[in-house]
Write a protein that holds these residues in place. Structure first.
Motif, PDB file in Angstrom:
ATOM      1  N   TRP A   6      11.187   9.931 -17.572  1.00  0.00           N
ATOM      2  CA  TRP A   6      11.018   8.500 -17.870  1.00  0.00           C
ATOM      3  C   TRP A   6       9.903   7.871 -17.035  1.00  0.00           C
ATOM      4  O   TRP A   6       9.779   6.645 -16.973  1.00  0.00           O
ATOM      5  CB  TRP A   6      12.325   7.746 -17.595  1.00  0.00           C
ATOM      6  CG  TRP A   6      13.496   8.249 -18.356  1.00  0.00           C
ATOM      7  CD1 TRP A   6      14.602   8.864 -17.841  1.00  0.00           C
ATOM      8  CD2 TRP A   6      13.698   8.192 -19.771  1.00  0.00           C
ATOM      9  NE1 TRP A   6      15.475   9.193 -18.844  1.00  0.00           N
ATOM     10  CE2 TRP A   6      14.953   8.787 -20.044  1.00  0.00           C
ATOM     11  CE3 TRP A   6      12.943   7.685 -20.839  1.00  0.00           C
ATOM     12  CZ2 TRP A   6      15.465   8.905 -21.335  1.00  0.00           C
ATOM     13  CZ3 TRP A   6      13.458   7.810 -22.123  1.00  0.00           C
ATOM     14  CH2 TRP A   6      14.695   8.404 -22.365  1.00  0.00           C
ATOM     15  N   SER A  59      18.107   4.173 -27.483  1.00  0.00           N
ATOM     16  CA  SER A  59      18.326   3.918 -26.060  1.00  0.00           C
ATOM     17  C   SER A  59      17.223   3.004 -25.554  1.00  0.00           C
ATOM     18  O   SER A  59      16.141   2.924 -26.144  1.00  0.00           O
ATOM     19  CB  SER A  59      18.359   5.228 -25.260  1.00  0.00           C
ATOM     20  OG  SER A  59      17.122   5.916 -25.376  1.00  0.00           O
ATOM     21  N   LEU A  70      15.252   1.496 -21.880  1.00  0.00           N
ATOM     22  CA  LEU A  70      15.029   1.476 -20.438  1.00  0.00           C
ATOM     23  C   LEU A  70      14.285   0.197 -20.097  1.00  0.00           C
ATOM     24  O   LEU A  70      13.275  -0.129 -20.737  1.00  0.00           O
ATOM     25  CB  LEU A  70      14.204   2.683 -19.979  1.00  0.00           C
ATOM     26  CG  LEU A  70      14.988   3.973 -19.793  1.00  0.00           C
ATOM     27  CD1 LEU A  70      14.995   4.765 -21.088  1.00  0.00           C
ATOM     28  CD2 LEU A  70      14.403   4.806 -18.650  1.00  0.00           C
ATOM     29  N   SER A  73      16.879   0.388 -15.552  1.00  0.00           N
ATOM     30  CA  SER A  73      18.240   0.549 -16.034  1.00  0.00           C
ATOM     31  C   SER A  73      18.173   1.200 -17.410  1.00  0.00           C
ATOM     32  O   SER A  73      17.367   0.813 -18.254  1.00  0.00           O
ATOM     33  CB  SER A  73      18.948  -0.794 -16.123  1.00  0.00           C
ATOM     34  OG  SER A  73      19.139  -1.336 -14.828  1.00  0.00           O
ATOM     35  N   TRP A  74      19.044   2.174 -17.607  1.00  0.00           N
ATOM     36  CA  TRP A  74      19.024   2.962 -18.844  1.00  0.00           C
ATOM     37  C   TRP A  74      20.319   2.769 -19.602  1.00  0.00           C
ATOM     38  O   TRP A  74      21.396   3.068 -19.094  1.00  0.00           O
ATOM     39  CB  TRP A  74      18.828   4.436 -18.499  1.00  0.00           C
ATOM     40  CG  TRP A  74      18.806   5.381 -19.666  1.00  0.00           C
ATOM     41  CD1 TRP A  74      18.438   5.108 -20.949  1.00  0.00           C
ATOM     42  CD2 TRP A  74      19.155   6.773 -19.646  1.00  0.00           C
ATOM     43  NE1 TRP A  74      18.513   6.238 -21.738  1.00  0.00           N
ATOM     44  CE2 TRP A  74      18.962   7.273 -20.956  1.00  0.00           C
ATOM     45  CE3 TRP A  74      19.593   7.639 -18.652  1.00  0.00           C
ATOM     46  CZ2 TRP A  74      19.209   8.601 -21.283  1.00  0.00           C
ATOM     47  CZ3 TRP A  74      19.842   8.952 -18.978  1.00  0.00           C
ATOM     48  CH2 TRP A  74      19.642   9.428 -20.281  1.00  0.00           C
ATOM     49  N   ARG A 121      21.905   4.414 -22.467  1.00  0.00           N
ATOM     50  CA  ARG A 121      21.649   5.677 -23.159  1.00  0.00           C
ATOM     51  C   ARG A 121      21.994   5.615 -24.638  1.00  0.00           C
ATOM     52  O   ARG A 121      21.397   6.321 -25.447  1.00  0.00           O
ATOM     53  CB  ARG A 121      22.455   6.786 -22.478  1.00  0.00           C
ATOM     54  CG  ARG A 121      22.221   8.158 -23.048  1.00  0.00           C
ATOM     55  CD  ARG A 121      22.930   9.211 -22.228  1.00  0.00           C
ATOM     56  NE  ARG A 121      22.673  10.551 -22.736  1.00  0.00           N
ATOM     57  CZ  ARG A 121      23.075  11.672 -22.127  1.00  0.00           C
ATOM     58  NH1 ARG A 121      23.761  11.598 -21.002  1.00  0.00           N
ATOM     59  NH2 ARG A 121      22.802  12.845 -22.644  1.00  0.00           N
TER      60      ARG A 121
END
Length: 275
Positions: free
Chosen positions: A37, A155, A157, A168-169, A171
């Motif tokens: 990422w 998702s 991020l 912050s992810w 998902r």
């Protein structure tokens, strides 16, 4: 366009009860957690707060257009006032670069009163050209995804208010609706999440499906995020970046339906919220 937005909102509300819109966010606070990422980063805007952005080429960052205009004047920010921090965590990043050119969607109309019309979400896209490329060994750019289906899992991020020092992810959230260039998602976003990439899986890697432009709450109080179709817009922005075409900036001061968040946070995050 207002009618379309209302329809999308209602459709989102109907589906939100079937989805986990407020899934717990995973904080990515170490370099190890950020592997894969690294190309998502914080776009720092001197004097204007910050947004989220993503690398789509070694020297190009994709973010929301409303991030790159001054709040008070509606003027395009000077490129030298913008900095991209790839994989930013607590003052450190995988790569940090200045910006030497900003190209916003020519159809995006900023306003002096902090409000934009609903159809501006369709055009809320900008490209930043970095002052030097970021190598794939530092951060590998993401490709654009172009064939989503309602119900498809996505998702997100992002940086945001209260979590500005790390990504912050979320998902697993869902594509609720898609129509006439707009998409809605049941993803957990907040101020500072503007420009955050919405990812869909493509083979063994993810691609960018959309960008977070605005948010609202449904009847159950769950967050709905709004984004736009990207392929044609990004292709045009890349063309303008190559040719040096600088489309005129138009400033709109009329009545609007969506407003940029003006509630001050300690981080100065920028966002758009649906009234």
């Amino acid at each position: 366009m207002k009618t379309i937005l209302r329809i999308l909102c209602l459709f989102s509300m109907a589906l939100a009860s079937q989805a986990s819109a407020e899934e717990t966010l995973r904080a990515l606070k170490s370099r190890g957690e950020l592997i894969g990422w690294e190309a998502v980063g914080r776009v720092d805007l001197r004097g204007e707060g910050y947004c989220t952005g993503a690398l789509i080429a070694s020297d190009l960052v994709l973010t929301a257009a409303h991030c790159v205009f001054e709040r008070k004047t509606g003027k395009l920010l000077d490129a030298g006032s913008i900095r991209f921090n790839a994989g930013y965590v607590s003052g450190a990043s995988f790569a940090a670069r200045g910006v030497n050119r900003v190209v916003a969607n020519a159809r995006y109309v900023p306003s002096r009163d902090g409000k934009i019309s609903g159809n501006m979400m369709l055009h809320d896209v900008a490209l930043l050209r970095l002052d030097s490329p970021i190598s794939p060994s530092e951060a590998n750019p993401f490709a654009i995804y172009s064939d989503p289906r309602p119900g498809e899992k996505v998702s997100v991020l992002s940086y945001g208010r209260g979590r500005s020092e790390h990504l912050s992810w979320q998902r697993d959230c869902g594509l609720l609706s898609r129509g006439r260039g707009l998409m809605t998602f049941d993803c957990n976003v907040t101020y500072g999440s503007s420009g955050a990439p919405v990812f869909a899986r493509y083979g063994d890697r993810v691609r960018i499906l959309s960008l977070v432009s605005a948010m609202d709450k449904d009847a159950q109080g769950q967050t709905i995020a709004f984004g736009m179709e990207l392929p044609a817009v990004v292709a045009e922005l890349k063309r303008r970046m190559r040719t040096g075409d600088a489309a005129p900036v138009r400033v709109n001061s009329g009545a609007k339906r969506i407003k940029i968040g003006t509630r001050k946070s300690t981080t100065g995050a920028k966002f758009i919220r649906v009234d």
